[in-house]
Design a protein around this motif. Structure first.
Motif, PDB file in Angstrom:
ATOM      1  N   VAL A 297       9.964   2.481   3.195  1.00 32.71           N
ATOM      2  CA  VAL A 297       8.809   1.613   2.947  1.00 32.71           C
ATOM      3  C   VAL A 297       7.564   2.470   3.119  1.00 32.71           C
ATOM      4  CG1 VAL A 297       7.616  -0.504   3.604  1.00 32.71           C
ATOM      5  CG2 VAL A 297      10.100  -0.341   3.875  1.00 32.71           C
ATOM      6  N   ILE A 298       6.665   2.390   2.158  1.00 29.06           N
ATOM      7  CA  ILE A 298       5.508   3.286   2.118  1.00 29.06           C
ATOM      8  C   ILE A 298       4.259   2.574   2.628  1.00 29.06           C
ATOM      9  CG2 ILE A 298       4.047   4.695   0.605  1.00 29.06           C
ATOM     10  CD1 ILE A 298       6.463   4.757  -1.340  1.00 29.06           C
ATOM     11  N   PHE A 299       3.519   3.271   3.486  1.00 26.41           N
ATOM     12  CA  PHE A 299       2.258   2.733   4.000  1.00 26.41           C
ATOM     13  C   PHE A 299       1.177   3.806   3.881  1.00 26.41           C
ATOM     14  CE2 PHE A 299       5.697   0.976   6.674  1.00 26.41           C
ATOM     15  CZ  PHE A 299       5.566  -0.365   6.359  1.00 26.41           C
ATOM     16  N   PRO A 300      -0.086   3.403   3.685  1.00 25.94           N
ATOM     17  CA  PRO A 300      -1.180   4.381   3.713  1.00 25.94           C
ATOM     18  C   PRO A 300      -1.336   4.953   5.118  1.00 25.94           C
ATOM     19  CG  PRO A 300      -1.878   2.296   2.739  1.00 25.94           C
ATOM     20  CD  PRO A 300      -0.561   2.046   3.393  1.00 25.94           C
TER      21      PRO A 300
ATOM     22  N   LEU B 186       6.366   0.540  -4.257  1.00 31.28           N
ATOM     23  CA  LEU B 186       5.315  -0.377  -3.819  1.00 31.28           C
ATOM     24  C   LEU B 186       4.758   0.041  -2.468  1.00 31.28           C
ATOM     25  CD1 LEU B 186       7.063  -3.795  -4.619  1.00 31.28           C
ATOM     26  CD2 LEU B 186       5.661  -2.417  -6.131  1.00 31.28           C
ATOM     27  N   SER B 187       3.537  -0.383  -2.214  1.00 33.02           N
ATOM     28  CA  SER B 187       2.924  -0.166  -0.905  1.00 33.02           C
ATOM     29  C   SER B 187       2.072  -1.386  -0.571  1.00 33.02           C
ATOM     30  CB  SER B 187       2.052   1.093  -0.911  1.00 33.02           C
ATOM     31  OG  SER B 187       1.422   1.282   0.347  1.00 33.02           O
ATOM     32  N   PHE B 188       2.313  -1.977   0.611  1.00 34.89           N
ATOM     33  CA  PHE B 188       1.537  -3.143   1.040  1.00 34.89           C
ATOM     34  C   PHE B 188       0.222  -2.709   1.681  1.00 34.89           C
ATOM     35  CE2 PHE B 188       5.926  -4.861   1.221  1.00 34.89           C
ATOM     36  CZ  PHE B 188       5.768  -5.885   0.299  1.00 34.89           C
ATOM     37  N   LEU B 189      -0.790  -3.563   1.529  1.00 43.77           N
ATOM     38  CA  LEU B 189      -2.119  -3.339   2.092  1.00 43.77           C
ATOM     39  C   LEU B 189      -2.523  -4.544   2.930  1.00 43.77           C
ATOM     40  CD1 LEU B 189      -3.974  -2.187  -1.147  1.00 43.77           C
ATOM     41  CD2 LEU B 189      -3.026  -0.695   0.607  1.00 43.77           C
TER      42      LEU B 189
ATOM     43  N   ILE C  34     -10.607   3.877   8.026  1.00 43.76           N
ATOM     44  CA  ILE C  34     -10.573   4.821   6.913  1.00 43.76           C
ATOM     45  C   ILE C  34      -9.116   5.211   6.647  1.00 43.76           C
ATOM     46  CG2 ILE C  34     -11.348   7.053   6.032  1.00 43.76           C
ATOM     47  CD1 ILE C  34     -13.831   6.809   7.702  1.00 43.76           C
ATOM     48  N   LEU C  35      -8.677   4.954   5.421  1.00 44.80           N
ATOM     49  CA  LEU C  35      -7.293   5.175   5.021  1.00 44.80           C
ATOM     50  C   LEU C  35      -7.221   6.192   3.888  1.00 44.80           C
ATOM     51  CD1 LEU C  35      -6.305   1.400   4.724  1.00 44.80           C
ATOM     52  CD2 LEU C  35      -5.985   2.859   6.743  1.00 44.80           C
ATOM     53  N   GLU C  36      -6.074   6.816   3.753  1.00 46.24           N
ATOM     54  CA  GLU C  36      -5.873   7.668   2.586  1.00 46.24           C
ATOM     55  C   GLU C  36      -5.937   6.803   1.338  1.00 46.24           C
ATOM     56  OE1 GLU C  36      -2.035   9.332   1.721  1.00 46.24           O
ATOM     57  OE2 GLU C  36      -0.996   7.832   2.936  1.00 46.24           O
ATOM     58  N   ASP C  37      -6.406   7.395   0.254  1.00 43.71           N
ATOM     59  CA  ASP C  37      -6.487   6.683  -1.018  1.00 43.71           C
ATOM     60  C   ASP C  37      -5.148   6.803  -1.724  1.00 43.71           C
ATOM     61  OD1 ASP C  37      -7.086   5.556  -3.422  1.00 43.71           O
ATOM     62  OD2 ASP C  37      -8.850   6.795  -3.828  1.00 43.71           O
ATOM     63  N   MET C  38      -4.386   5.725  -1.749  1.00 48.40           N
ATOM     64  CA  MET C  38      -3.050   5.753  -2.344  1.00 48.40           C
ATOM     65  C   MET C  38      -3.089   5.968  -3.851  1.00 48.40           C
ATOM     66  SD  MET C  38      -0.925   5.475   0.130  1.00 48.40           S
ATOM     67  CE  MET C  38       0.638   4.885  -0.521  1.00 48.40           C
ATOM     68  N   GLN C  39      -4.261   5.826  -4.452  1.00 48.79           N
ATOM     69  CA  GLN C  39      -4.402   6.089  -5.877  1.00 48.79           C
ATOM     70  C   GLN C  39      -4.079   7.546  -6.190  1.00 48.79           C
ATOM     71  OE1 GLN C  39      -7.552   4.057  -8.450  1.00 48.79           O
ATOM     72  NE2 GLN C  39      -8.414   6.105  -8.284  1.00 48.79           N
ATOM     73  N   ASP C  40      -4.359   8.432  -5.222  1.00 53.31           N
ATOM     74  CA  ASP C  40      -4.052   9.853  -5.407  1.00 53.31           C
ATOM     75  C   ASP C  40      -2.558  10.099  -5.516  1.00 53.31           C
ATOM     76  OD1 ASP C  40      -6.740  10.321  -5.262  1.00 53.31           O
ATOM     77  OD2 ASP C  40      -6.720  11.061  -3.205  1.00 53.31           O
TER      78      ASP C  40
ATOM     79  N   VAL D 204      -2.474  -2.490  13.945  1.00 48.82           N
ATOM     80  CA  VAL D 204      -1.278  -2.350  13.104  1.00 48.82           C
ATOM     81  C   VAL D 204      -1.161  -0.920  12.598  1.00 48.82           C
ATOM     82  CG1 VAL D 204      -0.208  -3.033  10.924  1.00 48.82           C
ATOM     83  CG2 VAL D 204      -1.207  -4.769  12.431  1.00 48.82           C
ATOM     84  N   TYR D 205      -2.272  -0.370  12.120  1.00 45.19           N
ATOM     85  CA  TYR D 205      -2.240   1.000  11.599  1.00 45.19           C
ATOM     86  C   TYR D 205      -2.008   2.035  12.698  1.00 45.19           C
ATOM     87  CZ  TYR D 205      -3.361   0.115   6.729  1.00 45.19           C
ATOM     88  OH  TYR D 205      -3.289  -0.276   5.410  1.00 45.19           O
ATOM     89  N   ASN D 206      -2.448   1.739  13.905  1.00 46.20           N
ATOM     90  CA  ASN D 206      -2.316   2.717  14.988  1.00 46.20           C
ATOM     91  C   ASN D 206      -1.056   2.553  15.821  1.00 46.20           C
ATOM     92  OD1 ASN D 206      -4.716   4.014  14.336  1.00 46.20           O
ATOM     93  ND2 ASN D 206      -5.947   2.697  15.664  1.00 46.20           N
ATOM     94  N   LYS D 207      -0.453   1.375  15.809  1.00 46.88           N
ATOM     95  CA  LYS D 207       0.708   1.112  16.667  1.00 46.88           C
ATOM     96  C   LYS D 207       1.972   0.766  15.878  1.00 46.88           C
ATOM     97  CE  LYS D 207      -1.615   1.501  20.556  1.00 46.88           C
ATOM     98  NZ  LYS D 207      -1.347   2.596  21.520  1.00 46.88           N
ATOM     99  N   VAL D 208       1.872  -0.217  14.996  1.00 50.07           N
ATOM    100  CA  VAL D 208       3.061  -0.737  14.314  1.00 50.07           C
ATOM    101  C   VAL D 208       3.551   0.210  13.225  1.00 50.07           C
ATOM    102  CG1 VAL D 208       4.020  -2.624  12.972  1.00 50.07           C
ATOM    103  CG2 VAL D 208       2.391  -3.110  14.801  1.00 50.07           C
ATOM    104  N   LEU D 209       2.667   0.572  12.310  1.00 46.76           N
ATOM    105  CA  LEU D 209       3.096   1.383  11.177  1.00 46.76           C
ATOM    106  C   LEU D 209       3.577   2.776  11.583  1.00 46.76           C
ATOM    107  CD1 LEU D 209       0.594   0.352   8.358  1.00 46.76           C
ATOM    108  CD2 LEU D 209       2.697  -0.749   9.148  1.00 46.76           C
ATOM    109  N   PRO D 210       2.960   3.425  12.586  1.00 44.51           N
ATOM    110  CA  PRO D 210       3.533   4.703  13.036  1.00 44.51           C
ATOM    111  C   PRO D 210       4.966   4.557  13.550  1.00 44.51           C
ATOM    112  CG  PRO D 210       1.275   4.523  13.793  1.00 44.51           C
ATOM    113  CD  PRO D 210       1.635   3.183  13.202  1.00 44.51           C
ATOM    114  N   MET D 211       5.261   3.447  14.225  1.00 45.93           N
ATOM    115  CA  MET D 211       6.632   3.213  14.681  1.00 45.93           C
ATOM    116  C   MET D 211       7.565   3.022  13.488  1.00 45.93           C
ATOM    117  SD  MET D 211       8.121   0.360  17.366  1.00 45.93           S
ATOM    118  CE  MET D 211       7.816  -1.025  16.272  1.00 45.93           C
ATOM    119  N   PHE D 212       7.109   2.249  12.499  1.00 38.90           N
ATOM    120  CA  PHE D 212       7.913   2.041  11.300  1.00 38.90           C
ATOM    121  C   PHE D 212       8.170   3.365  10.576  1.00 38.90           C
ATOM    122  CE2 PHE D 212       6.715  -2.698  10.444  1.00 38.90           C
ATOM    123  CZ  PHE D 212       7.497  -3.065  11.538  1.00 38.90           C
ATOM    124  N   LYS D 213       7.147   4.209  10.512  1.00 43.07           N
ATOM    125  CA  LYS D 213       7.306   5.510   9.844  1.00 43.07           C
ATOM    126  C   LYS D 213       8.259   6.404  10.628  1.00 43.07           C
ATOM    127  CE  LYS D 213       2.706   5.485   7.702  1.00 43.07           C
ATOM    128  NZ  LYS D 213       1.378   6.138   7.646  1.00 43.07           N
TER     129      LYS D 213
END
Length: 418
Positions: free
Chosen positions: A114-117, A273-276, A132-138, A93-102
Motif C-alpha cells: 500500500v503506497i503512501f506519500p 493507488l495512493s490514498f490522501l 509538507i508531503l512529497e508530490d506523488m505526481q512525480d 497519522v503521517y508521523n505515527k501510523v503510516l511509518p508503522m504501516f510502511k
C-alpha cells in the motif's frame, strides 16, 4: 533564496511561515541555495478545510536539481480554530501510523505494498500549522477528474479502489498480530473525531451536518418518506455517532474515502493507488469506509447490479493481502461477519450520501463556494437548480426505503427518544 508566487489570493498563506518551512525542506533535500514557485491546487470540494499548494524548489546552482512538494496549511485564521484538531490528527497519522504501516510492509514486494506519500515536514504549533508531503505526481500518481466532469467511475475503477481500501484495512489487522502493543495504543488514540461532541461544540461542523441534511430533505419528492426523514434528522448526530462507534471488529479506517482522496497511477500491470487526506482517520468497523465510498461515488442502480461482486472483491483482497504476512483474515474476521456488518451499516451509507451529496454534485457555478479564505461551511450555498443533486438524493432515498435503511434509522431514532 527567492520566492515566485503564482496564486490568485496571496493571503491564503502566511508567506514568512511558508518560506521558513520550504527552507527546511530544501536543506533536508540537500539544496542550500534555491528559489521556489508556488501554485494553488484547486479542485471541486478539495480546499474548504485546508489551503493546498504545489511548490517547486529549484537549486540555483544546478537547474536539474529540483524537488516538488505538496503543502497543506491552516494558516488562514478564519478556519484555523475550527479545523486545527483535524490537522493535528493528520499530522499524527503521517508521523505515527503510516511509518508503522510502511515498516511492516518491508517484508513484501514493492508491487504488493500500500503506497503512501512521505511526510517531509510538519507542525501543529498554533498559527503555524503546516504539513509538507512529497508530490506523488512525480511518481505518476494523479487525481481522477471524472467527478468534476460528472462522469461515472467505471466498474474497474470502483473495484480497484475497494481492493486497495481492503489492503489499507488489512494493515491494521496485520499490525495487531505483528506489533500488538503499538496497535492497541493507536486504536485507543484514534477514536472518532468528526462526530465527537467536544469537537462539534467548538467547530461549525455540527451546523454543517444539520444544514446539509435539511438541504437534502428539501428536494425529497416522496412526502411520506420525507416525514420519516424529518424524524431521523432530529437525531442525526447521535445516529452518525452510533454507526461510527467501534463494533466487534475494527480497523483504522480512512474516514473520508471517496474518489477525490485517491490518486491513480496507470501501469501496464493495472492501476496503482495512493490514498490522501487522513484528517478523519478513526478506529471503526471497515464497513463504514466501504459504504462511505460506495454511496458517494456510485448510484443505487450501480450498487444494485454490482454490490455483491464488489464486496467479494474487497474481501478477497483483504484476505489475500493478509496472507502475505501469514495472517489468516478468515479466522479473525470471517466473510460472513463482514457481510453482516455491511448490511447493518447500510443506514450509515444513506446518511453520508444525504449529507455529502451537496458537495459531490456541485456544478461549475457552485465551485467558487468551495474556494477562498472567506468560506464559511455554514453559509455554503445550496446547489440551486442542480438536477444531478436532486436525482442523486431521490435515488438514494428510494434505495434506503427498499433496503430497510430508513426503517432501521427510525427504530434507532425512537430508541434515542426513550
Amino acid at each position: 533564496m527567492s520566492l515566485d508566487v503564482n496564486i490568485s489570493e496571496p493571503e491564503e498563506f502566511n508567506c514568512q511561515e511558508l518560506h521558513t518551512s520550504i527552507e527546511k525542506v530544501a536543506l533536508i533535500k540537500g539544496i542550500k541555495d534555491f528559489n521556489y514557485h508556488v501554485d494553488t491546487i484547486s479542485g471541486k470540494g478539495d480546499n474548504y478545510i485546508a489551503n493546498l499548494f504545489r511548490v517547486t524548489i529549484k537549486d540555483t546552482e544546478d537547474e536539474n536539481n529540483s524537488v516538488n512538494v505538496i503543502v497543506k496549511t491552516l494558516i488562514n485564521t478564519a478556519r484555523q480554530e475550527t479545523f486545527c484538531e483535524l490537522h493535528k490528527r493528520e499530522v499524527n497519522v503521517y508521523n505515527k501510523v503510516l511509518p508503522m504501516f510502511k515498516r511492516i510492509q518491508e517484508v513484501i514486494n514493492d508491487d504488493d505494498r500500500v503506497i503512501f506519500p512521505d511526510c517531509l515536514l510538519s507542525s501543529i504549533e498554533e498559527e503555524q500549522e503546516i504539513l509538507i508531503l512529497e508530490d506523488m505526481q512525480d511518481k505518476g500518481f494523479v487525481m481522477s477528474d471524472k467527478v468534476a466532469k460528472f462522469e461515472s467511475l467505471t466498474f474497474h475503477e470502483i473495484e480497484s479502489i475497494l481492493k486497495e481500501l481492503a489492503k489499507f484495512h488489512a494493515l491494521s489487522l496485520i499490525c495487531m498480530k505483528k506489533e500488538p502493543d503499538e496497535s492497541q495504543k493507536l486504536q485507543k488514540k484514534y477514536k472518532d473525531l468528526m462526530f465527537d461532541n467536544r469537537f462539534l461544540n467548538k467547530s461549525n461542523l455540527r451546523k454543517y451536518f444539520v444544514d446539509s441534511y435539511e438541504m437534502s430533505l428539501k428536494v425529497v419528492e416522496d412526502m411520506e418518506l420525507k416525514k420519516l426523514l424529518e424524524q431521523i434528522g432530529m437525531k442525526l448526530i447521535d445516529l452518525l455517532r452510533l454507526y461510527t462507534s467501534p463494533k466487534n471488529f475494527n480497523v483504522l479506517c480512512h474516514g473520508d474515502c471517496w474518489v477525490n482522496n485517491v490518486l491513480f497511477k496507470r501501469t501496464e500491470n493495472g492501476d496503482r493507488l495512493s490514498f490522501l487526506d487522513f484528517q478523519a482517520l478513526r478506529n471503526a468497523n471497515p464497513a463504514t469506509d466501504v459504504l462511505h465510498f460506495l454511496f458517494l461515488c456510485t448510484n443505487s442502480n450501480f450498487r444494485s447490479q454490482h454490490l455483491e461482486n464488489l464486496l467479494d472483491a474487497y474481501y478477497e483482497s483483504f484476505q489475500a493481502f493478509s496472507n502475505l504476512f501469514n495472517v489468516d483474515a478468515s479466522l479473525i474476521y470471517p466473510k460472513e461477519d463482514f457481510y453482516r456488518d455491511i448490511r447493518e451499516s447500510l443506514p450509515f451509507g444513506f446518511l453520508i450520501a444525504f449529507i455529502e451529496l451537496r458537495i459531490v454534485t456541485c456544478t461549475a457555478e457552485d465551485i467558487d463556494f468551495l474556494r477562498g479564505s472567506s468560506l464559511s461551511l455554514n453559509t455554503l450555498a445550496p446547489p440551486n437548480g442542480n438536477e444531478l443533486f436532486k436525482i442523486r438524493i431521490n435515488d438514494v432515498v428510494r434505495e434506503a426505503s427498499n433496503n430497510g435503511a430508513i426503517k432501521n434509522l427510525i427504530d434507532e431514532t425512537n430508541r434515542f427518544s426513550y
